[in-house]
Design a protein around this motif. Structure first.
Motif: not given
Length: 208
Positions: A8-21
């Motif tokens: 769950g925490v990994c998916f939330v971290a990936s969804l967070s806006p940032g350079p990767a997104v």
């Protein structure tokens, strides 16, 4: 180890806006979702060494690696500045529909690798993920390393593929040269903003 919370925490971290997104959306807008898959695989690959580093140093040793993180972050800021300036100075008239020489698989892959590898926030995020998922850090456990790598790679690939799909749907409406130039200029400004953010983070690391 709490596997459910770790996922769950990994998916939330990936969804967070940032350079990767941002990089994923920009790549999909330029080349389409299929070509962006190579970029997404690069993002996952770039996160793997960061995951191993975070697990190896643990939370209490983070401060000893400040200098190395600052150098990498500074290089990332310069790279983002280069990308943003290029889009502002040389906006395109049309979006490429085919394979496109400028969007080769290798180039998109290594761009993705560098985006996640150069982000100074990647290791702190993964340290939080390790703590939240209660991965044992009393010593090296191969099962913990493999679990962390699997969860971070799957979550990053899944979430970024979703962002690429959404951007690709928007891409189909970008037909006129004026709109294409506007998209390039907007993404260029966003890259410059990220370069500024990365530079500020680098300064904070240097001062720490």
């Amino acid at each position: 180890m709490d596997l459910g919370l770790l996922i769950g925490v990994c998916f939330v971290a990936s969804l967070s806006p940032g350079p990767a997104v941002l990089s994923t959306v920009e790549t999909s807008l330029r080349y389409g979702a299929r070509r962006a898959l190579w970029h997404t695989l690069g993002l996952a690959a770039g996160e793997m060494p960061q995951s191993m580093l975070a697990l190896a140093i643990a939370i209490w040793m983070t401060g000893q690696f400040t200098s190395a993180r600052a150098v990498v972050a500074g290089a990332g800021a310069l790279w983002f500045l280069y990308l943003g300036a290029g889009l502002l100075v040389r906006p395109r008239e049309v979006l490429p529909d085919g394979q496109g020489l400028e969007g080769s698989a290798a180039r998109l892959f290594w761009r993705g690798v560098w985006v996640n590898f150069s982000n100074p926030k990647t290791v702190p995020w993964i340290l939080v993920i390790i703590q939240a998922g209660r991965l044992p850090t009393d010593g090296f456990h191969l099962s913990s390393l493999l679990t962390l790598l699997a969860v971070t790679v799957v979550s990053e690939t899944t979430v970024m593929s979703f962002y690429a799909f959404l951007a690709d749907r928007l891409r189909r409406h970008l037909r006129t040269p004026a709109i294409v130039r506007a998209v390039d200029r907007v993404t260029g400004l966003l890259w410059l903003a990220l370069a500024g953010l990365m530079a500020w983070q680098t300064w904070e690391l240097v001062r720490a």
